[in-house]
Design an enzyme around this catalytic site. Structure first.
Site, PDB file in Angstrom:
ATOM      1  N   ASN A   1      -3.002   5.685   8.476  1.00  0.00           N
ATOM      2  CA  ASN A   1      -2.963   4.892   9.946  1.00  0.00           C
ATOM      3  C   ASN A   1      -1.688   4.760  10.157  1.00  0.00           C
ATOM      4  O   ASN A   1      -1.211   3.462   9.562  1.00  0.00           O
ATOM      5  CB  ASN A   1      -3.962   3.759   9.604  1.00  0.00           C
TER       6      ASN A   1
ATOM      7  N   LYS B   1      -0.454   3.080  12.451  1.00  0.00           N
ATOM      8  CA  LYS B   1      -0.456   1.918  13.521  1.00  0.00           C
ATOM      9  C   LYS B   1       0.623   1.941  14.573  1.00  0.00           C
ATOM     10  O   LYS B   1       0.564   3.316  15.145  1.00  0.00           O
ATOM     11  CB  LYS B   1       0.035   0.813  12.504  1.00  0.00           C
TER      12      LYS B   1
ATOM     13  N   HIS C   1     -10.793  -1.666  13.305  1.00  0.00           N
ATOM     14  CA  HIS C   1      -9.885  -2.049  12.321  1.00  0.00           C
ATOM     15  C   HIS C   1      -9.484  -3.705  12.371  1.00  0.00           C
ATOM     16  O   HIS C   1      -9.554  -4.160  13.572  1.00  0.00           O
ATOM     17  CB  HIS C   1      -8.284  -1.521  12.692  1.00  0.00           C
TER      18      HIS C   1
ATOM     19  N   GLU D   1      -6.942  -5.259  12.534  1.00  0.00           N
ATOM     20  CA  GLU D   1      -6.057  -5.852  13.613  1.00  0.00           C
ATOM     21  C   GLU D   1      -6.504  -5.677  14.802  1.00  0.00           C
ATOM     22  O   GLU D   1      -5.978  -6.475  15.776  1.00  0.00           O
ATOM     23  CB  GLU D   1      -4.855  -4.898  13.372  1.00  0.00           C
TER      24      GLU D   1
ATOM     25  N   GLU E   1     -11.603  -2.392   3.889  1.00  0.00           N
ATOM     26  CA  GLU E   1     -10.148  -2.789   3.850  1.00  0.00           C
ATOM     27  C   GLU E   1     -10.130  -4.246   3.853  1.00  0.00           C
ATOM     28  O   GLU E   1     -10.492  -4.857   4.850  1.00  0.00           O
ATOM     29  CB  GLU E   1      -9.474  -2.402   5.249  1.00  0.00           C
TER      30      GLU E   1
ATOM     31  N   GLY F   1      -1.052  -4.724   4.184  1.00  0.00           N
ATOM     32  CA  GLY F   1       0.276  -4.846   4.458  1.00  0.00           C
ATOM     33  C   GLY F   1       1.111  -6.108   3.628  1.00  0.00           C
ATOM     34  O   GLY F   1       1.902  -6.545   3.868  1.00  0.00           O
TER      35      GLY F   1
ATOM     36  N   SER G   1      -2.886  -1.685   1.065  1.00  0.00           N
ATOM     37  CA  SER G   1      -1.621  -1.886   0.212  1.00  0.00           C
ATOM     38  C   SER G   1      -1.784  -0.631  -0.720  1.00  0.00           C
ATOM     39  O   SER G   1      -1.388  -0.587  -1.874  1.00  0.00           O
ATOM     40  CB  SER G   1      -1.324  -2.890  -0.248  1.00  0.00           C
TER      41      SER G   1
HETATM   42  P1  13P Z   1      -1.336  -1.047   4.475  1.00  0.00           P
HETATM   43  O1  13P Z   1      -1.550   0.223   3.695  1.00  0.00           O
HETATM   44  O2  13P Z   1      -0.136  -1.066   5.227  1.00  0.00           O
HETATM   45  O3  13P Z   1      -1.808  -2.046   3.610  1.00  0.00           O
HETATM   46  O4  13P Z   1      -2.424  -0.781   5.646  1.00  0.00           O
HETATM   47  C1  13P Z   1      -3.846  -0.603   5.535  1.00  0.00           C
HETATM   48  C2  13P Z   1      -4.442  -0.439   6.524  1.00  0.00           C
HETATM   49  O5  13P Z   1      -4.706  -1.315   7.561  1.00  0.00           O
HETATM   50  C3  13P Z   1      -4.948   0.906   7.042  1.00  0.00           C
HETATM   51  O6  13P Z   1      -5.687   0.980   8.048  1.00  0.00           O
END
Ligand code: 13P
Length: 255
Positions: free
Chosen positions: A9, A11, A94, A96, A166, A172, A212
């Site tokens: 992903n 982002k 997601h 976010e 997740e 992150g 992560s």
């Molecule tokens: P990270 O791997 O950067 O923690 O992000 C995970 C994520 O949100 C994947 O959708």
């Protein structure tokens, strides 16, 4: 036996030219006969990235979509636009998007239904906050998210879906869930699907862990019985992604 699926992903990272450069760097590193590989990229990168992966087995995903085909929805992208551009998967719900863009369990469900109407495979995200984990409500919370996401989805489609567990506290933060913590929730998610549908659907649906994930943790996470791969953020933008996809070779080296 479920096939593993590892998705990046990206982002809100990489301009179109940077995206093509990254794909060209990663392409030789993510070849695998055992693992499905997906790059979920920003909308503006989709067309050049689809072009850049031609001739490989890599599939392209979007990071979001709207639940209508067209109309007065300024700034949104529809499922049919994604399909026409060569997209196979779409991330839905997601954390976010839930946090910053008011995505709810209801809109997630609408998007899941719409994605299937267009033969897009949704990667449905779920996961608890740190407070919820500390309060001991993780399982209830995630089960509610799953039940809502799959409302009115027939088994014939549900078995094709990807679920990404997740935990928000792991995204992150560098604070990856232990394989046992991740397995516990992924097992519950599969039980929830078994209750909603049947054994066949529960045994076929693929559940990823995200939060992560890196080249060191991937082998231990992905070898859990109910974890069928990962949804990878930060590490998908680096050559580490190749090591994550080929996690089983690392496991062999370690043993
Ligand atoms: P990270 O791997 O950067 O923690 O992000 C995970 C994520 O949100 C994947 O959708």
């Amino acid at each position: 036996m479920r096939r593993k699926i590892v998705a990046g992903n990206w982002k809100m990272n990489k301009t179109p030219s940077e995206a093509v450069a990254l794909v060209n760097e990663l392409k030789p590193l993510v070849e695998s006969k055992d693992v499905d590989v997906v790059f979920c990229v920003p909308d503006i990168d989709i067309i050049p990235v689809v072009e850049a992966v031609k001739g490989t087995k890599i599939k392209i995903g979007a990071e979001n979509m709207y639940f209508e085909e067209n109309g007065a929805y300024t700034g949104e992208v529809s499922p049919n636009m994604l399909v026409d551009a060569g997209v196979t998967y779409v991330i839905v719900g997601h954390s976010e998007r839930r946090e910053h863009f008011a995505e709810t369990n209801e809109t997630v469900n609408k998007k899941v239904l719409k994605a299937f109407e267009h033969n897009l495979i949704p990667i449905i995200c779920c996961g608890e906050t740190l407070i919820q984990r500390e309060q001991g409500v993780t399982i209830d919370f995630v089960r509610t998210q799953i039940k809502s996401a799959f409302a009115r989805v027939p088994a014939s489609n549900a078995k094709k879906a990807i679920i990404a567990y997740e935990p928000i506290w792991a995204i992150g933060t560098g604070k990856v869930a232990t394989p046992e913590q991740a397995q516990e929730v992924c097992q519950e998610i599969r039980s929830c699907i078994r209750e909603l549908y049947d054994d066949e659907t529960a045994d076929m649906i693929r559940i990823q862990y995200g939060g992560s994930v890196n080249a060191d943790s991937a082998p231990f996470l992905f070898s859990q019985p109910d974890i069928d791969g990962g949804l990878v953020g930060g590490a998908s933008l680096k050559t580490d992604f190749g090591r994550i996809v080929n996690y089983d070779r690392q496991l062999a080296y370690r043993i």
